[in-house]
Design an enzyme around this catalytic site. Structure first.
Site, mmCIF file in Angstrom:
data_model
loop_
_atom_site.group_PDB
_atom_site.id
_atom_site.type_symbol
_atom_site.label_atom_id
_atom_site.label_comp_id
_atom_site.label_asym_id
_atom_site.label_seq_id
_atom_site.Cartn_x
_atom_site.Cartn_y
_atom_site.Cartn_z
ATOM 1 N N LYS A 119 33.393 -45.097 22.272
ATOM 2 C CA LYS A 119 32.777 -45.226 23.615
ATOM 3 C C LYS A 119 31.442 -44.359 23.348
ATOM 4 O O LYS A 119 31.327 -43.304 22.548
ATOM 5 C CB LYS A 119 33.769 -44.321 24.472
ATOM 6 C CG LYS A 119 34.059 -42.875 24.278
ATOM 7 C CD LYS A 119 33.134 -41.807 24.371
ATOM 8 C CE LYS A 119 33.616 -40.469 24.106
ATOM 9 N NZ LYS A 119 32.577 -39.224 24.001
ATOM 10 N N ASP A 132 39.744 -36.886 26.042
ATOM 11 C CA ASP A 132 39.261 -38.333 26.000
ATOM 12 C C ASP A 132 40.278 -39.353 26.044
ATOM 13 O O ASP A 132 39.906 -40.583 26.596
ATOM 14 C CB ASP A 132 38.124 -38.551 24.770
ATOM 15 C CG ASP A 132 37.041 -37.712 24.881
ATOM 16 O OD1 ASP A 132 36.653 -37.010 25.713
ATOM 17 O OD2 ASP A 132 36.141 -37.712 23.879
#
Length: 294
Positions: A12, A138
């Site tokens: 990401k 995350d």
């Protein structure tokens, strides 16, 4: 009989990453957009004899005995209420460790997907959140948004608030790996020092977009983005290679560039794949470690 599952774990990038001052529990709230990109690790998860054990083989790097994958396995066993069958995980790393791209968290989420399939269960959102809380902030994003067609979300709190938004398909990224490693602990210590200086001066160093506007800004032409990463300036002082990478991408014509996460990967966003490919070729010819991602 051995069963085998192959899962891909997407990296990401952070588009905007506002870090807020430390809370009473020591965590920092954030305001960010997370977007998955094509750069990905691969996990081959196989059942093995026995119960309650997860072994990890990673040719590219030496992992500690306790790592994000073993923690994810243990958390999965806990939330499903019993001892799970043992597994071995063969991990092919393409996402650089400590690069701010969420590789370890994405690997953990990929393992959870594999364990669901191997054990014939479908975890609830509450169970997924329990696992994420035990593994890393995350992970919340990756267990909820890392679908086969990619994911994008406004992420806030310590990472547990994930609001999915429609992912743009017209963004092309050139990633530079500057060759320096910034630990999360070090990055947050620098930011805490920055907050102390801002409090003393009475002035905030950055003009951040409001969290309510992040999705709107995201959908603007990239050249109009006013996203900011709290970590970039302080880490660029400590590691000049990061600042140089940002400048290199600007010189290659990136419409927007910044560091991802707490570093040290730097990305540039281009309007077309051709422009991004040309930037990667040009930077590579000058000895920079860079890749294309979409």
């Amino acid at each position: 009989m051995t069963c085998e599952i192959v899962e891909h774990a997407s990296a990401k990038v952070n588009l905007n990453l506002r870090v807020l001052p430390a809370r009473a529990d020591g965590f920092h709230d954030i305001e960010s957009i997370f977007q998955t990109i094509s750069l990905a690790d691969t996990l081959v998860v196989r059942t093995v004899e026995g119960t309650g054990r997860c072994s990890v083989i990673c040719p590219a790097m030496v992992l500690p005995e306790a790592n994000t994958l073993t923690r994810a396995y243990d958390a999965f066993c806990t939330v499903t209420g019993g001892q799970c069958g043992s597994v071995s995980v063969e991990l092919t790393k393409r996402i650089p460790a400590g690069g701010g791209l969420g590789g370890g968290s994405s690997d953990a989420a990929a393992l959870i997907r594999a364990l669901e399939k191997l054990n014939g269960v479908s975890l609830t959102d509450a169970q997924l959140d329990s696992i994420a809380a035990a593994v890393g902030s995350d992970v919340f994003f990756f267990v909820h948004c890392d679908k086969e067609n990619g994911g994008c979300a406004v992420v806030s709190g310590r990472g547990e608030r994930v609001k999915e938004i429609c992912k743009r398909r017209d963004l092309y990224f050139a990633l530079i790996f500057p060759g320096v490693h910034s630990s999360t602990k070090e990055a947050y210590a620098l930011v805490d020092k920055q907050f102390a200086e801002e409090k003393k001066s009475g002035q905030c160093m950055y003009d951040y977009p409001a969290i309510e506007t992040l999705e709107t800004v995201y959908n603007l032409p990239v050249g109009k983005w006013n996203f900011v990463n709290t970590f970039t300036r302080s880490l660029s002082v400590l590691y000049p290679e990061i600042g140089r990478a940002v400048l290199e991408l600007r010189n290659e014509g990136a419409a927007f560039c910044d560091m991802s996460g707490s570093g040290s990967t730097v990305y540039g966003v281009f309007a077309s794949r051709e422009e991004a490919e040309n930037a990667v070729k040009s930077l590579g010819a000058r000895g920079m470690n860079c890749v294309l991602a979409i």
